[in-house]
Each structure stands twice: as structure tokens, then as C-alpha cells.
Design an enzyme around this catalytic site. Structure first.
Site, short mmCIF file in Angstrom:
data_model
loop_
_atom_site.label_atom_id
_atom_site.label_comp_id
_atom_site.label_asym_id
_atom_site.label_seq_id
_atom_site.Cartn_x
_atom_site.Cartn_y
_atom_site.Cartn_z
N LYS A 109 0.86 -1.19 0.00
CA LYS A 109 0.00 0.00 0.00
C LYS A 109 0.88 1.23 0.00
O LYS A 109 2.01 1.18 0.50
CB LYS A 109 -0.91 0.03 1.24
P1 NAD Z 1 -12.88 8.46 -2.68
O1 NAD Z 1 -11.85 9.47 -2.35
O2 NAD Z 1 -13.34 8.30 -4.07
O3 NAD Z 1 -14.20 8.71 -1.80
C1 NAD Z 1 -14.22 8.84 -0.41
C2 NAD Z 1 -15.51 9.55 -0.06
O4 NAD Z 1 -15.67 9.56 1.36
C3 NAD Z 1 -15.54 11.00 -0.54
O5 NAD Z 1 -16.80 11.28 -1.12
C4 NAD Z 1 -15.31 11.79 0.74
O6 NAD Z 1 -15.88 13.08 0.70
C5 NAD Z 1 -15.98 10.89 1.76
N1 NAD Z 1 -15.45 11.10 3.12
C6 NAD Z 1 -14.17 11.32 3.49
N2 NAD Z 1 -14.10 11.47 4.82
C7 NAD Z 1 -15.35 11.34 5.28
C8 NAD Z 1 -15.93 11.39 6.57
N3 NAD Z 1 -15.17 11.62 7.64
N4 NAD Z 1 -17.26 11.20 6.69
C9 NAD Z 1 -18.02 10.97 5.60
N5 NAD Z 1 -17.54 10.90 4.35
C10 NAD Z 1 -16.23 11.09 4.21
O7 NAD Z 1 -12.33 7.08 -2.07
P2 NAD Z 1 -12.72 5.60 -2.48
O8 NAD Z 1 -11.77 5.14 -3.53
O9 NAD Z 1 -14.20 5.49 -2.71
O10 NAD Z 1 -12.33 4.81 -1.15
C11 NAD Z 1 -13.20 4.75 -0.02
C12 NAD Z 1 -12.78 3.57 0.87
O11 NAD Z 1 -12.79 2.37 0.08
C13 NAD Z 1 -11.36 3.67 1.45
O12 NAD Z 1 -11.35 3.05 2.72
C14 NAD Z 1 -10.53 2.84 0.49
O13 NAD Z 1 -9.35 2.32 1.10
C15 NAD Z 1 -11.52 1.74 0.17
N6 NAD Z 1 -11.24 1.02 -1.08
C16 NAD Z 1 -11.20 1.68 -2.28
C17 NAD Z 1 -10.95 0.95 -3.45
C18 NAD Z 1 -10.97 1.60 -4.82
O14 NAD Z 1 -10.91 0.85 -5.82
N7 NAD Z 1 -11.08 2.89 -4.96
C19 NAD Z 1 -10.70 -0.42 -3.38
C20 NAD Z 1 -10.75 -1.06 -2.14
C21 NAD Z 1 -11.02 -0.32 -1.00
#
Ligand code: NAD
Length: 478
Positions: A109
Site C-alpha cells: 500500500k
Molecule cells: P474516494 O476518495 O473516491 O471517496 C471517499 C468519499 O468519502 C468522498 O466522497 C469523501 O468526501 C468521503 N469522506 C471522506 N471522509 C469522510 C468522513 N469523515 N465522513 C463521511 N464521508 C467522508 O475514495 P474511495 O476510492 O471510494 O475509497 C473509499 C474507501 O474504500 C477507502 O477506505 C478505500 O481504502 C476503500 N477502497 C477503495 C478501493 C478503490 O478501488 N477505490 C478499493 C478497495 C477499497
């Protein structure tokens, strides 16, 4: 980025506690347990970029948790709260996740301490390219050793810059495109990668709802149709999960929680409209067609059938777990439930579909993209027309039989179009993802229901994945 109270163990300790709970039920040779648990290496880099007339220094990390298989794989996160502990916890989860969904990778990561909203596109490109340069020159970005992907705060655009930077540094590497996944389809990516993690959440829930005995444990019945769902974080993962579950499964998104508050509508929110509002206004406040709640976190405690935390870690913790009413939580984010809250919720009878399974759709489709890059050919290119020609033969024959025998049979409207269409890349990616999510659920389920000492899906998931990592180390003679 961590929402847990200060008196609770941090994210990495929380992952270790969950790991320890599982290994205490396994019989691993002495020393191997420790070998699997620890993070192999974490590289910290500080680099300067000249922006707006002065030099800005940035701190970034790339952590490699386990190299029992290579390349190692894991996203790169852009957030101000990125730190070594967080990156190491996320790298460990990647090891277990890859083993659970049988993608042939070790866990890694990366993260950069930055608020991407503070920089314009050109500045972000300069910063990303410099970070990629620092990692690539140490083989921490490399098609056969370390392959990043998007995570919070990064997406297709950043992955395209990283791939291009690697290519510039390795001009004769024919596999250069495989150095990173999550690229846009026109720049070496694959159809369906952007939606993949949210799509995987949908497939995971569909699989859960195929098992009435599992639903009974959560006190649920019926299908996803009409189920009330609360989603935290309408980013890449949360948006796609909410969109597919409401548009294709008939579920109602009764609340969306964002950084600046929450929107609530028991009749079901319009996910597309909320997404557009956030894109235009930077948050949910001011959206007219729902009730706005300023204390967004309190909405996690609302009545619902399914809670989908899809934002950050530690949001369900000892401070609020007792008040969480959802009978089913699916961890779309990494680590949203702390080890302490996990125990409390389990005692209350809540079923938790764990992160390492629930959000594995991203790495699964990243695996397909990596294979596509190495094979240098789009999925379906060789078979599609041949498949269509064979289907055409059957349709022609059915129509001939109907005519010759005078039965007057006709094919149902739409059947011909659907049946004749051979699978393109997107259909193949979705089919491979669905198959992966079903198979991984089955492997957790066998342990969950097959052993008297396993009472939840998280421990089952750890037992399956640690068992696989251990077998891999044993095969290497360790
Ligand atoms: P992203 O940046 O696209 O979206 C995150 C969202 O959460 C945003 O809309 C942001 O405004 C919101 N957010 C941030 N802090 C917040 C809070 N305190 N309260 C409420 N909302 C909040 O990120 P993502 O890629 O969707 O990732 C989200 C989660 O999923 C993370 O934990 C990431 O590790 C996990 N994840 C992502 C992927 C991927 O393919 N993108 C894969 C596996 C896991």
C-alpha cells in the site's frame, strides 16, 4: 485518517488484534504466524516540488507487507492524514484480501500526505510524477514487483500519470503498462475497473442474500428489493455501490453521509442527483430534496437494514457501536469497524461482511487489467464474433424448423438481440468479478458454518487467507 476514540487501539493494532483472534484458532508452525503478521518493509520518501514560486516538501510511503507472491499489490492514497501505521495496516489487509479472492499477489500500500483539493490539476500531475519517480527508481513501482492502484483521493487520472512516468523511465520495457492498474481504458486500462469495488459490494450482497440461513443470522429475510441502506462516503466505492443497489436491486438508499453532514430520505434518495450536487457544491449541505443532518456521524445510528461504511477507517468504534442499529454491515471501506466495536456488534447479533472480502472487487479487476496488459490483447477480442456466429447458427436453425414444420413458433421479443450478442470486455470483467465474489464468499462460509469455534465472517475470512499465505510460505520451504 482515523475516527476512533483515543483510548482505542489504532488501525494497525486493530488489524493485528483481528489477525490474532484468527490465528489462535489455527495450528501454524512456530514463527510462521509472526512472519505472516509483520510488515516486511516500509519506505518513506520526502521530496520537493517547485509550485507557485517556492519549493513544497511532501512525505510519501510505500509499504510491502508480504512478498509470498510477486508482484505485490495495493492502492496509493492521497490524504492529509496518511501515516506509516495506516499504510502498514492497509498493506496487511491487501495481503489477506489478495489471498482470499485468489489473485496472485502479495500485499502492499502507498500513501502521500496531501489534500488533493488544495492543488490544481497541473500541480497534482507534477507531484504525482515526482512521487512515482521516487518509487519507480527503487522498484516500488514495477510490473513484476510492485503494482499500485487507486485508493482514496486518487483515480484513473493519477494512474495514467504514474504509468506514463514509469514508461519514460523504462523506455524498452514492453510490459510497462502493467506497472500500475486502474488506468483509464484509453490509456491501457480495462472496462469496468472504476466501478469494480462498488460493483463487488453489490455482488457480495447478492451472494449473501442467496443464503437464507445467513440472512436469518442477521434477522433479515426476502431479497435486496426494498431494503433500506445507509451509505457513508459517496466517493468512487460508495457511489457505485449505492447506484447499482438502488438501480438494479431495488434497494432504497435512505441516507448518505458525507464529510459535511448527511442527507436522509426514508423514501429513498436519488443517488445520481446527490452525486451531481456534491460535484457542484463540494458537499451535501443545501441539497433540497432530502432532510439535511449536520451531525453526519449520528446518522450511522439510524434504523436501516444494511449499513455501508465506504469512506474512512475507525468510524464505527467503542464510542458509537452500542447505538448502531443495522443488523448487517458491509465494510466497503478498509477498516471502518474497530476491533473493539467488532466484538460489541457481534455480541449484539449484527453480521459484518468484512472489508477484506467486501471491497475486493477493486483488486480483482486490477488483476484482470494486469493480465490484459501482459497479454497485450483486449479480453473477448478473439472469441466475440465466433461466439456470435455459433449463436446465429442456432437461431437460424430454430427459425427454419418453425417455418418448415409450420408450427408458427416465434422467438420472444428481444431474445435474438440478447442471445446473439457475444461478450465484450465489460461483460467478461463483470462475469469474472461475480464469479470471484461468489467463490470467495463460499470459502468464508464453509469455515463460518463448518467449524464450531468460528462464529463470524471476519474470523472465517482471516482463517482462509492466512491458511493460503501459510501454504505459499511452506511451499517455499519456510
Ligand atoms: P474516494 O476518495 O473516491 O471517496 C471517499 C468519499 O468519502 C468522498 O466522497 C469523501 O468526501 C468521503 N469522506 C471522506 N471522509 C469522510 C468522513 N469523515 N465522513 C463521511 N464521508 C467522508 O475514495 P474511495 O476510492 O471510494 O475509497 C473509499 C474507501 O474504500 C477507502 O477506505 C478505500 O481504502 C476503500 N477502497 C477503495 C478501493 C478503490 O478501488 N477505490 C478499493 C478497495 C477499497
Amino acid at each position: 485518517m482515523d475516527a476512533r476514540p483515543v483510548n482505542e487501539p489504532g488501525f494497525r493494532e486493530s488489524v493485528d488484534l483481528m489477525f490474532n483472534r484468527a490465528v489462535s484458532l489455527m495450528e501454524l508452525p512456530p514463527g510462521l504466524e509472526e512472519k505472516i503478521r509483520v510488515c516486511n518493509a516500509t519506505y518513506t520518501v520526502r521530496f520537493g516540488v517547485r509550485l507557485r514560486g517556492s519549493i513544497h516538501t511532501f512525505t510519501g510511503y510505500r509499504s510491502v507487507h508480504s512478498e509470498h507472491m510477486e508482484p505485490v499489490k495495493g492502492g496509493i492514497r492521497y490524504a492529509l492524514t496518511v501515516n506509516q501505521n495506516e499504510v502498514e495496516a492497509l498493506a496487511a489487509l491487501m495481503t489477506y484480501k489478495c489471498a482470499l479472492v485468489e489473485t496472485p499477489f502479495g500485499g502492499s500500500k502507498g500513501g502521500l500526505c496531501i489534500d488533493p483539493r488544495e492543488y490544481n490539476e497541473h500541480e497534482l500531475e507534477q507531484i504525482t510524477r515526482r512521487f512515482a519517480y521516487e518509487l519507480a527508481k527503487r522498484d516500488l513501482i514495477h510490473p513484476s514487483q510492485n503494482v499500485p492502484a487507486p485508493d482514496m483521493g486518487t483515480g484513473e487520472r493519477e494512474m495514467a500519470w504514474i504509468a506514463d512516468q514509469y514508461r519514460r523511465m523504462n523506455t524498452t520495457d514492453i510490459n510497462a503498462n502493467a506497472c500500475v492498474t486502474g488506468k483509464p481504458p484509453h490509456a491501457g486500462g480495462i472496462q469496468g475497473r472504476t466501478e469494480a469495488t462498488g460493483r463487488g459490494v453489490q455482488y457480495a450482497l447478492q451472494e449473501f442474500f442467496r443464503h437464507p440461513e445467513d440472512m436469518v443470522i442477521a434477522g433479515l429475510s426476502g431479497s435486496l428489493d426494498g431494503k433500506r441502506i445507509i451509505v457513508q462516503g459517496l466517493g468512487n466505492v460508495g457511489y457505485h455501490a449505492a447506484k447499482f443497489l438502488s438501480e438494479e436491486n431495488g434497494a432504497k438508499i435512505t441516507a448518505i453521509i458525507e464529510r459535511d453532514g448527511a442527507l436522509v430520505d426514508e423514501g429513498g434518495l436519488n443517488v445520481e442527483a446527490v452525486r451531481r450536487w456534491i460535484a457542484d457544491h463540494g458537499g451535501v449541505s443545501g441539497y433540497a430534496d432530502a432532510t439535511y443532518v449536520e451531525d453526519g456521524l449520528s446518522v450511522l445510528e439510524n434504523e436501516c437494514d444494511i449499513l455501508i461504511p465506504a469512506a474512512i477507517e475507525g468510524v464505527i468504534n467503542l464510542g458509537n457501536a452500542e447505538r448502531i442499529k443495522a443488523p448487517l454491515i458491509i465494510e466497503a471501506a478498509n477498516g471502518p469497524v474497530t476491533a473493539g466495536a467488532d466484538e460489541l456488534l457481534r455480541k449484539k447479533g449484527c453480521v459484518i461482511i468484512p472489508d477484506m472480502y467486501a471491497n475486493a472487487g477493486g483488486v480483482t479487476v486490477s488483476y484482470f487489467e494486469w493480465v490484459k496488459n501482459l497479454s497485450h490483447i483486449r479480453f473477448g477480442r478473439m472469441q466475440r464474433r465466433q461466439e456470435e456466429a455459433r449463436h446465429q447458427l442456432i437461431v437460424d436453425e430454430l427459425e427454419r424448423l418453425s417455418k418448415d414444420t409450420g408450427t408458427g413458433w416465434t422467438l420472444s421479443p428481444g431474445f435474438k438481440d440478447k442471445y446473439l450478442r457475444g461478450a465484450g470486455e465489460l461483460e467478461l470483467v463483470r462475469s469474472g468479478l461475480d464469479d470471484t465474489m461468489r467463490a470467495a464468499y463460499q470459502s468464508m462460509r464453509e469455515v463460518w458454518h463448518g467449524r464450531d469455534d468460528v462464529h463470524d465472517l471476519r474470523v472465517a475470512a482471516y482463517i482462509v487467507s492466512i491458511g493460503r499465505v501459510a501454504s505459499s510460505y511452506r511451499a517455499k520451504g519456510l
